[in-house]
Design an enzyme around this catalytic site. Structure first.
Site, PDB file in Angstrom:
ATOM      1  N   ASP A   6     -26.581  37.119   6.900  1.00 17.17           N
ATOM      2  CA  ASP A   6     -26.762  38.226   7.832  1.00 17.17           C
ATOM      3  C   ASP A   6     -28.156  38.836   7.729  1.00 17.17           C
ATOM      4  OD1 ASP A   6     -25.586  40.246   9.691  1.00 17.17           O
ATOM      5  OD2 ASP A   6     -25.999  41.591   8.012  1.00 17.17           O
TER       6      ASP A   6
ATOM      7  N   GLU B 110     -28.599  34.304  10.721  1.00 15.89           N
ATOM      8  CA  GLU B 110     -28.471  35.258  11.832  1.00 15.89           C
ATOM      9  C   GLU B 110     -29.807  35.995  11.896  1.00 15.89           C
ATOM     10  OE1 GLU B 110     -28.339  38.857  13.748  1.00 15.89           O
ATOM     11  OE2 GLU B 110     -27.889  39.055  11.609  1.00 15.89           O
TER      12      GLU B 110
END
Length: 660
Positions: A296, A339
């Protein structure tokens, strides 16, 4: 101590959890160890001493800042914490940074744990390789809100597979991606504010229960990616924050220490921190059998605070390279996914080429452009046309994955189907064409739960998906079409093999902004998969397209068919004839009907069919028939000549008689 030369302080350890944490001793009891170089003293409190302070003191190994203790009477299931005295004399009670199991929130003690789970997925794990050739169709999901029991109860790790596995198989998903399951205190963070990096959350069961879940998924042929948060961590006092009374895991400057989410940023320049995070990632792969890790907020690692103007964080870059190289070396075939919303070059390049070494990167640009286009009115789309073509100008710079994720269906952004322009019926029609475009476009696929059956409500972690919608025809038909696209994607090599090779992609129609029609062709050997999308409300009875196929083209799916909630019988299963003749530079072309806001998926072959060869028996039979026909013809000619001769003689005789 075995820590001096294993790379822990250099940031190169991938198994620090084997030393730190609470481990059962073969002679009984548990051995505890933690890293706290700036602590004055550390006590162990827990069920085994009725949480009384001042009884169990850890021994400090002075050279390393490592503290250890063995408690012979500690047993599996005992809760515990470290009572840490900082350099200023203050005490804080912390859960174990390397704890393998923690209490269910809001309680936060660590738990002594061990299990002898027997894995049954050896064949699956051994077969992980060749990611470029896989059909990677990812179902992103939040474990606790996918489906719940009759009275709203959350299913456990052991209960959910009986519902989840058949659903995934029926809809042709090849992987699931779980929102973070590393232990976290606040439900509303969805797991992105972590406190226990080595522990599956106890919300849904024990670590052994989680292994059961993974094992069942693998036995069913479904891979698992875990969402992992290596940039920032929760500020809760029992966690990593000020663990030894100093900035041990975090930066010591507030402008870099806190993230935009109010969490604390990891100091990725520290070797101990890098080893902590690398070991956590390896733990989820080695011990919990994850098939991949989605990381992330990579932008917030690449740039200080995620802001390009503040410059590049070199410590983070070196961390990513070391982490990705190590995971690939230790676990071949495991996928690493970034991401990342930045334009930083080389996210998916190999590290020996100066890249960061990820396997895939989320294509956030594709996602934003596509959803912007679909939200615009049809009469505006002529000006928005390039939003559906721009992604192919940069697609081959990285190895992209196309995401329609949880981030796009929360916080007032509307669900995917509800983002579409128009009336209720028009939203469904356009969402079907959106997904046709998604599966036509190169790149692995990811959809958040609910996208596949056109959920209208935004996602909330507090309640299950709106499964009641599947009692309504519109949603049934939408899911049927999505399922068909997924099936085609999984079945057809043209849609996933060599897809990062520009030679296997071709626009058949790219500049038709006036009619808002796009056509994409994907190739594998002689196979041709053709996707035609009409993003206008106007139906077209006969739209011509060039082709290098021969014979005919089969219609695999027509979104305008009644079975998919369309307006007509549709073209499903029909063979469209190919016409000879030059058209747009090709030597052949075909015609296809397009309903308003509809799409078709077709398959053909560029192999020229050979004329059928006649068998020997067929040749013999043909010659016999020819010989009989010739004899019959001769006989008929002879009989005809004889009749003619008789008629002539008779005529002469009659003339002679009349003269007399």
């Amino acid at each position: 101590m075995i820590i001096a030369n294993d790379g822990y302080f250099d940031g190169n350890s991938f198994d620090a959890y084997r030393l730190f944490g609470a481990h059962p001793d073969e002679n009984g009891g548990f051995h505890f160890a933690c890293y706290a170089p700036n602590a004055r003293e550390i006590q162990l409190i827990g069920d085994f001493n009725e949480w009384r302070p001042g009884e169990l003191y850890l021994y400090r190994h002075q050279m390393y800042g490592v503290w250890t203790i063995h408690v012979p009477w500690a047993k599996k299931g005992d809760r515990y914490k470290f009572r840490v005295q900082g350099p200023k004399g203050e005490y804080r009670d912390h859960s174990d940074p390397y704890g393998f199991y923690h209490e269910v929130r809001p309680a936060n003690a660590s738990i002594c744990w061990s299990d002898d789970f027997v894995w049954e997925d050896d064949a699956w794990v051994a077969a992980r390789s060749g990611q470029d050739e896989r059909a990677v169709n990812i179902y992103e999901m939040h474990f606790g809100s996918w489906r719940r029991g009759e009275h709203g109860e959350v299913y456990s790790y052991r209960e959910l597979p009986q519902y989840l596995i058949p659903y995934l198989q029926e809809n042709h998903f090849t992987y699931i991606e779980l929102l973070p399951l590393s232990e976290y205190p606040f439900d509303g963070s969805w797991g992105y504010q972590t406190t226990g990096y080595f522990a599956p959350t106890s919300r849904y069961g024990t670590p052994e229960d989680f292994k059961y879940f993974v094992n069942e998924m693998h036995k069913a042929g479904i891979g698992i990616f875990i969402d992992y948060v290596p940039i920032h961590f929760a500020i809760d006092g029992h966690g990593l924050s000020y663990f030894d009374g100093s900035h041990l895991y975090e930066y010591d400057a507030d402008d870099a220490g806190y993230s935009q989410w109010g969490t604390k940023n990891f100091n990725l320049f520290r070797g101990e921190v890098r080893s902590f995070l690398k070991s956590a990632a390896a733990f989820w792969v080695r011990e919990l059998h994850m098939d991949g890790i989605r990381m992330d907020a990579i932008r917030n690692g690449v740039y200080w605070q995620g802001e390009e103007g503040r410059g590049i964080n070199q410590g983070a870059l070196e961390f990513f390279r070391g982490l990705n190289d190590g995971i690939h070396r230790l676990f071949p075939g495991v996928l690493l996914i970034a991401e990342d919303s930045s334009a930083f070059e080389g996210i998916t390049w190999p590290t020996d080429r100066g890249g960061l070494g990820f396997d895939y990167k989320w294509d956030m640009g594709w996602m934003h452009d596509t959803l912007d286009y679909m939200a615009s009115a049809p009469w505006q789309r002529e000006e928005e046309h390039t939003k559906l073509t721009f992604s192919m100008f940069y697609f081959y710079n990285e190895r992209y994955l196309l995401p329609l994720s949880h981030d796009e269906v929360v916080h007032g952004k509307l669900s995917i189907v509800n983002k579409m322009w128009g009336t209720y019926e028009e939203k469904f029609a356009q969402a079907k064409s959106l997904y046709t475009y998604m599966f036509a476009h190169p790149g692995k696929k990811l959809n958040f739960m609910g996208n596949e059956f056109a959920q209208f409500r935004e996602w909330s972690e507090e309640e299950q998906q709106d499964w009641l919608l599947l009692t309504y025809p519109k949603h049934q038909e939408f899911l049927r079409y999505f399922r068909r696209l997924s099936e085609i994607y999984q079945r057809e090599p043209a849609l996933h093999e060599n897809e990062y090779d520009p030679l296997v992609f071709e626009w058949l129609e790219v500049d038709n902004s006036a009619e808002q029609i796009f056509a994409i062709q994907r190739k594998f050997l002689d196979d041709r998969l053709i996707f035609v999308m009409n993003f206008s409300y106007k139906p077209i009875e006969a739209h011509l397209l060039p082709t290098d196929c021969y014979g005919s083209i089969e219609v695999l799916a027509d979104s305008d068919a009644w079975t998919y909630g369309g307006t007509c019988e549709g073209l499903n299963g029909q063979l469209l004839p190919i016409q000879e003749g030059e058209y747009r530079g090709a030597q052949r072309y075909f015609s296809v009907r397009l309903g308003g806001f509809s799409s078709v998926v077709l398959k053909g072959s560029s192999m020229k069919p050979e004329p059928p060869k006649k068998k020997k028996s067929e040749k013999k039979d043909h010659s016999e028939k020819k010989e009989k026909a010739e004899k019959k013809s001769k006989t008929e000619k002879k009989e005809k000549a004889e009749k003619k001769d008789k008629a002539q003689k008779k005529d002469k005789a009659q003339k002679k008689s009349s003269k007399k």
